[in-house]
Design a protein around this motif. Structure first.
Motif, short mmCIF file in Angstrom:
data_model
loop_
_atom_site.label_atom_id
_atom_site.label_comp_id
_atom_site.label_asym_id
_atom_site.label_seq_id
_atom_site.Cartn_x
_atom_site.Cartn_y
_atom_site.Cartn_z
N GLY A 449 44.29 29.12 30.65
CA GLY A 449 43.05 29.69 31.28
C GLY A 449 41.89 30.19 30.23
N SER A 452 39.27 35.40 29.19
CA SER A 452 39.06 36.71 29.96
C SER A 452 40.16 36.70 30.90
CB SER A 452 37.72 36.87 30.43
OG SER A 452 37.53 35.66 31.28
N SER A 453 40.56 35.74 31.43
CA SER A 453 41.81 35.76 32.63
C SER A 453 42.98 36.26 32.56
CB SER A 453 41.94 34.26 33.04
OG SER A 453 42.77 33.75 32.03
N ASP A 485 38.96 29.79 35.87
CA ASP A 485 39.99 30.91 36.63
C ASP A 485 39.16 30.91 37.97
OD1 ASP A 485 41.01 33.08 37.20
OD2 ASP A 485 39.94 34.40 35.79
N GLY A 487 40.78 32.97 40.07
CA GLY A 487 40.84 34.19 40.69
C GLY A 487 41.51 34.42 42.01
N ASP A 491 49.13 35.38 38.35
CA ASP A 491 48.47 35.10 36.94
C ASP A 491 48.75 33.94 36.61
OD1 ASP A 491 47.90 37.76 37.16
OD2 ASP A 491 49.35 38.58 35.66
N ARG A 494 46.28 30.97 38.67
CA ARG A 494 45.16 31.22 39.23
C ARG A 494 43.90 30.59 38.17
NH1 ARG A 494 43.29 37.11 38.52
NH2 ARG A 494 41.28 36.23 37.87
N ASP A 495 44.68 30.35 36.92
CA ASP A 495 43.40 29.73 36.15
C ASP A 495 44.50 28.54 35.34
OD1 ASP A 495 45.61 31.15 35.00
OD2 ASP A 495 44.42 32.59 34.00
#
Length: 590
Positions: A449, A452-453, A485, A487, A491, A494-495
């Motif tokens: 990812g 920032s993810s 990502d 979203g 965790d 998602r990415d």
């Protein structure tokens, strides 16, 4: 049910349609013949299932008349009034006569609560009463033939009302008396009807006419509102949100609340609690013209808390010492007034449930245990995780379920059960989860990812920025992939990192000895291509023969040998010829 004044009833519409069809020339017969075959019954659907037509079976009619000849009620309050009224109305329609009210010792039928009815306590076994919970009910046919007594018992008046409606349904089906007994317990404690009505009598996303509630005519209660409350109670609804989830401030002004009280009292008499949707930013909206306005809607802000607890604001939904309404807070989007960045920002849009006059406190969620059970893959140990959601914890609880470490990644289903004390509040919901190796048991563990993810605890980042250097000894060699990502998942899922059209090389460290590499591929938003991994032209592994569909993920694996002293492996990642697009969400070397 009573009728309101409609310009066009459903029956008139159906009759007009039949006549219009009859007037069309038909090659199959005359217009008159077609009109006769398209005859419409004397029914407009308004009564729903509450049509109390006379019982047709002569023997059954006699049995019902005997069972409902004399009625005793042991329990007080408006909901018990409604239960008795409905049973009398049904008996009059089904048998031709309403029960006579008699003392309990001479009654052929008794309805009552456990606390107020000696008959319920003596005629219904404690074991059966223990199984119905707070909202369930028991129907019993007790006594020998010729002296039978019909008993409906529950712990509360709402349960008695539900039992009455269940009995009526069985009578409509003309069940014999010995098959009327039974017990029921609702799986879901809160069964809510949510209206999206506005003060101007429009309905957001409404497609079926004008609103049910005529705000300008309150506090007068129409027959149609009575029929609404009765019909909702008959199918188990016990809460109603009256207004749109995107409300203004009008609905919680003192004048409006005063006009709503008779409607709330009506709904309460049928076991339905009244709720109002309130804008999350209401402290900002109602103080906007003050000399010192509130500029945030953060429930942790001290001024917001003080404003909400002032008697003429946060608690003016109370009347006579009892709450008029509960509050359903509309959580704002990021561009709406009241959006709060950081830890209080809403993850799931609307639907924060607050208690009456208690901003930030979950209605009915105080001291509730949440116990997820995990349907695990073969060989996984079973583990029950319990979580206590205290009153001060807020309306939403985030529960992290940590299962025992597994050596083989996979997928599982976590079943969610909500209990309060010994009572089961809700069950049947589940969530799909991905299982992966604990980072402490892996040689290398990467979560893909952008920087920032969210990063899975203990895992290293696998992002386009991870370029291989001499110091690091691993990373991307040459071209780098893209990243997304989504979203919208956990965790790990998602990415992703992804690329189309050309191979990408990832150098990974392989410790001494033999190891298994696990790769998670898929996309939580769209279809995925087939992901293939090779080393020095030799195929190591692929995600399968078919492209995974949207929101589907696949773990696949292959072996690597680090030899006696360990080494690095240059893994060439390519996509399928169909679209050339591959995806990786995680890579673990075990």
């Amino acid at each position: 049910m009573a009728r309101s004044e409609y310009e066009f009833s459903r029956r008139r519409v159906l009759q007009a349609s039949a006549l219009a069809l009859a007037a069309v020339p038909s090659p199959w017969g005359t217009a008159a013949g077609f009109a006769e075959s398209a005859g419409v019954p004397d029914e407009d659907g308004y009564d729903l299932w509450l049509r109390y037509r006379p019982t047709t079976d002569v023997r059954r009619l006699a049995e019902y008349r005997e069972a409902l000849a004399g009625l005793a009620r042991q329990g007080e309050g408006p909901v018990m009034d409604s239960a008795e009224l409905e049973l009398r109305r049904a008996a009059r329609g089904l048998t031709g006569g309403a029960p006579v009210r008699v003392p309990a010792d001479r009654a052929s039928g008794v309805i009552g609560t456990v606390d107020e009815s000696p008959v319920v306590r003596s005629q219904v076994s404690p074991d059966r009463l223990a199984r119905i919970g707070a909202q369930g009910f028991v129907i019993e046919m007790t006594g020998p033939p010729g002296r039978r007594r019909l008993v409906i018992g529950a712990r509360g008046a709402r349960g008695v009302l539900a039992g009455v409606f269940r009995l009526i349904r069985l009578l409509q089906l003309e069940r014999p008396p010995h098959k009327l007994s039974g017990l029921e317990k609702p799986r879901t404690a809160l069964r809510m009807m949510s209206h999206w009505d506005n003060f101007d009598r429009s309905i957001e996303r409404g497609y079926a006419g004008t609103p049910l509630f005529e705000w300008d005519k309150l506090p007068d209660i129409s027959d149609r509102l009575v029929d609404y409350a009765r019909s909702m109670a008959s199918i188990g609804i016990n809460a109603s949100v009256l207004n749109n989830v995107n409300p203004g401030a009008d609905f919680i002004t003192g004048e409006t609340l005063t006009r709503l009280r008779p409607l709330a009292a009506l709904l309460q008499s049928w076991g339905i609690s009244t709720w109002l949707a309130v804008n999350y930013a209401i402290p900002m909206l109602l103080t906007a013209r003050d000399a010192d306005p509130i500029t945030t809607a953060d429930p942790a802000d001290r001024r917001v808390q003080q404003w909400c607890h002032r008697p003429h604001h946060g608690h003016h939904v109370h009347g006579g010492g009892r709450p008029l309404a509960a509050v359903r807070v509309r959580r704002p989007g990021p561009r709406r007034p009241g959006a709060v960045p950081g830890r209080h920002e809403g993850r799931g849009g609307s639907g924060v449930v607050d208690g009456p006059g208690q901003p930030g406190h979950g209605a009915g969620a105080q001291h509730r245990h949440q116990g997820p059970r995990c349907n695990r893959p073969p060989g996984h140990p079973r583990r029950l995780v319990r979580h206590r959601a205290d009153r001060d914890a807020g309306a939403e609880q985030e529960l992290t379920v940590t299962a025992p470490p597994v050596s083989t990644p996979g997928f599982a289903t976590a079943e969610i059960r909500l209990t309060s004390g010994d009572e089961e509040i809700e069950r049947g919901r589940s969530v799909s989860v991905v299982t992966t190796t604990h980072p402490g048991h892996a040689a290398t563990a990467f979560d893909a990812g952008p920087p920032s993810s969210p990063l899975l605890t203990g895992y290293a980042r696998l992002s386009p920025e991870d370029v291989c250097t001499d110091d690091r000894g691993f990373g991307w060699v040459g071209d780098r992939p893209d990243t997304r990502d989504r979203g919208n998942a956990d965790d790990l899922r998602r990415d992703i990192v992804t690329q189309r059209g050309k191979p990408i090389v990832r150098r990974v460290p392989v410790p001494a000895g033999k190891h298994t590499v696990w790769v998670l591929t898929g996309d939580s938003l769209t279809d995925s291509g087939i992901t293939t991994i090779s080393e020095d032209g030799t195929l190591l592994g692929r995600s399968g023969d078919d492209s995974p569909p949207s929101r589907a993920f696949v773990w696949f694996s292959f072996d690597l040998d680090g030899g006696a002293g360990g080494r690095t492996a240059d893994l060439e990642i390519t996509g399928s010829k169909l679209n050339g697009l591959w995806r990786i969400a995680a890579l673990v070397v075990v």
